[in-house]
Design an enzyme around this catalytic site. Structure first.
Site: not given
Ligand code: NAG
Ligand code: NAG
Ligand code: NAG
Ligand code: NAG
Ligand code: NAG
Ligand code: NAG
Ligand code: NAG
Ligand code: NAG
Ligand code: NAG
Ligand code: NAG
Length: 539
Positions: A192, A262, A265, A269, A271, A406, A447
């Protein structure tokens, strides 16, 4: 039998005595330590902490309370940053008995003013580095920037670069005098504002570090701050038609993003591994006549989402900043809405740029953005010519990481800086970016650290201090070891293996491991146990 048992007992006794003697010598050296021939640097105090002693330190920005550290000497310094005005900074150097021969500096966060004691302990001491961190010349928490004004240029310059740069010089001197030999190499870790500080060092003081690790850098302040305000203004005020409640973000919007993207990829899951290929369409959530409004979106909300997720925010034909990425919705209520304009951004204009505490962020316009760009005291770290750092004269290395989720700084900012350096350096030099600068994207990571849902523990800034240490200190699991091995052995990292601890809590065990890929590669499921990093590849 007896004899050998006796020998064993004697050996352990001898070891213990030698160990204690060594500790006594270190302790004596620590309490007697004075710094010679260092104008502008005064030793404000020293304290020796034996192995396992309680280390309990708190300042406005950082704190540590643990009895798990190895033995070290804490040296507090008072550094004069401007002799004319008498401006000073507080800096600390922590010196482990079991030194690995290297120096590492740590950064700060937000507007924070306080030595980063957390990373000094949980990164430097635990890995044997001599560590340094400064309060950047003022005392405050990360959110409060009132110290910047009115036009408090001496303080702003210290926060921008001066306190850190002077502290690196002083810190290296302390190391040399304490151990009677200089550090072999010098490293840096920060996230940051700490990421900005690391990039500023690379750009302006290439000799300060041999290798830096920067996370989610806030390096383009004059565009990041208006972007935050712009994002807020898309949905404020609370209760208006365009207002999107936290429940909508973390509920139906996040669910719909996952439903749409989702599986891209290869694994469902929760993510999003590559948000760049997720073309999220909020229209699918538009309310039907008579539908309960906590289960769908009105047209103003859909329009706001298009602004917030647009790949960049453009005004007056000028690129301002990248938008939010699909997948980070769990954190966006925090980033967006408290439900007020973010304090950091408001403070930026009121105290650092305009000297006008009555300035109303809802009146943000392009000329205000330009005022930030043209500020006489440069808060940015966006120089793309890093030849002095990366070129053959210095051979410095940069590892940069950013979380795709983030919620405070769009990860697009990291991509933008990396690519502008890439383009400039390729056009102006013979250097190959892969030989000095690698960017790693972290699916699901928010973040800073210790939040979000994704494999987010890999030795980054404040991770170990927050209860999510790397799985090991080898270079594939620990980003600090990776930069050391790149600088010292020429072995560059191609990927990392990161851990997700259940509920981001180490004591609840490792839920899964995943690779982190070098941009522009992304994590793709290759088959097998979804909780094992070996079931994924970078493509
Ligand atoms: C650490 O110091 C704080 C005061 O700064 C005190 O309240 C706390 O009890 C201390 N913790 C321990 C474990 O001694
Ligand atoms: C140092 O302080 C003096 C006196 O306040 C000021 O005029 C000068 O601009 C400062 N120098 C720097 C480099 O900030
Ligand atoms: C910010 O810091 C200033 C100076 O210490 C203090 O007066 C003010 O109350 C703080 N503001 C907030 C919102 O904490
Ligand atoms: C709308 O849905 C929410 C959440 O499911 C529920 O709590 C609320 O009672 C519903 N309101 C009406 C009017 O049905
Ligand atoms: C900042 O603004 C205040 C209030 O308008 C004014 O009194 C002061 O002189 C200004 N200071 C600087 C350094 O511009
Ligand atoms: C932008 O805002 C500033 C400060 O509120 C104001 O003085 C200026 O007139 C505005 N500019 C435009 C083009 O609206
Ligand atoms: C747009 O940018 C140009 C060039 O920087 C500037 O002259 C003009 O005032 C800007 N317009 C607005 C509406 O801000
Ligand atoms: C880029 O940086 C190098 C090293 O500091 C310098 O020699 C060169 O002049 C810079 N190039 C430009 C275009 O400023
Ligand atoms: C982490 O998990 C342990 C065990 O479940 C629990 O006792 C502890 O409070 C948790 N820590 C945090 C910060 O939630
Ligand atoms: C993967 O881990 C999750 C969370 O710990 C668990 O619920 C799931 O059963 C695991 N899957 C496999 C295939 O082990």
């Amino acid at each position: 039998m007896r004899a050998s048992a006796g020998l064993v007992a004697l050996c352990s006794l001898t070891t213990a005595v030698v160990g204690d003697n060594a500790a006594e010598l270190w302790e004596a050296g620590c309490s007697a330590f004075t710094l010679q021939d260092s104008p502008g640097v005064a030793v404000a105090g020293t304290a020796y902490y034996p192995a396992g002693a309680l280390v309990n330190i708190t300042n406005a920005f950082s704190s540590i309370s643990t009895d798990t550290l190895p033995a070290f000497c804490r040296v507090e310094l008072l550094i004069t940053t401007n002799a004319t005005s008498g401006k000073t900074a507080n800096t600390e150097v922590w010196l482990p008995d079991a030194w690995n021969g290297r120096f590492i500096g740590f950064g700060n966060g937000g507007w924070g003013g306080g030595v980063n004691v957390a990373d000094l302990g949980f990164v430097a001491m635990n890995q044997g580095f001599a560590g340094m961190s400064t309060d950047t010349g003022h005392s405050s928490n990360a959110l409060n920037g009132t110290w910047g004004g009115p036009h408090n240029d001496d303080a702003i310059i210290d926060w921008s670069w001066r306190a850190l740069h002077l502290s690196v010089g002083a810190g290296k001197e302390v190391v040399q005098q304490y151990y009677s030999k200089p550090a072999s190499k010098s490293y840096y870790l920060g996230c940051s504002t700490g990421g900005r500080q690391g990039l500023k060092s690379v750009q302006e003081f290439p000799e300060d570090f041999d290798g830096v690790v920067v996370g989610s850098p806030a390096n383009w302040m004059s565009h990041l701050q208006p972007w935050s305000i712009h994002i807020d203004l898309n949905v404020l005020p609370a209760g208006s038609p365009q207002w999107i409640s936290p429940e909508l973000w973390t509920g139906i919007i996040h669910d719909e993003v996952l439903r749409q993207c989702d599986n891209l990829d290869g694994v469902v899951d929760g993510i999003i591994n590559n948000p760049l290929v997720c073309n999220f369409r909020p229209e699918t959530l538009a309310c039907r006549p008579g539908q309960n409004s906590s289960t769908c979106l009105n047209l103003a909300q859909i329009q706001a989402l298009h602004q917030i997720y647009s790949t960049y925010y453009e005004t007056n034909q000028t690129y301002i900043f990248a938008g939010y990425y699909p997948g980070g919705e769990q954190g966006y209520p925090e980033g967006l809405l408290t439900p007020t304009i973010e304090q950091i951004s408001q403070n930026y204009y009121q105290y650092f740029i305009l000297n006008d505490t009555t300035w109303d962020p809802t009146t943000l316009n392009y000329s205000i953005i330009q005022a930030g760009d043209e500020s006489p005291v440069d808060l940015n770290a966006i120089e793309t010519n890093i030849t002095a750092y990366a070129g053959p004269g210095h051979n410095g290395k940069i590892i940069h990481y950013v979380g795709w989720a983030d919620q405070l700084i769009s990860p697009g900012n990291s991509l933008h800086y990396y690519e502008t350096v890439h383009a400039y350096m390729q056009s102006a030099t013979e250097l190959n970016i892969d030989d000095y600068y690698r960017l790693f994207t972290v699916p699901g990571m928010q973040h800073w650290s210790v939040n979000g849902y994704g494999a987010n523990a890999f030795g980054g800034a404040s991770q170990a201090a927050g209860g999510t240490p790397p799985l090991s200190y080898d270079p594939v699991h620990n980003v600090v070891s990776a930069v050391v091995s790149w600088v010292e052995d020429g072995v560059a990292p191609d990927y990392f293996i990161a851990a997700y601890y259940q509920n981001n809590n180490q004591s609840q065990g490792v839920a899964f491991t995943r690779p982190l890929c070098k941009y522009p590669q992304n994590v793709v499921y290759a088959g097998g146990d979804v909780n094992q990093s070996t079931s994924f590849s970078c493509v």
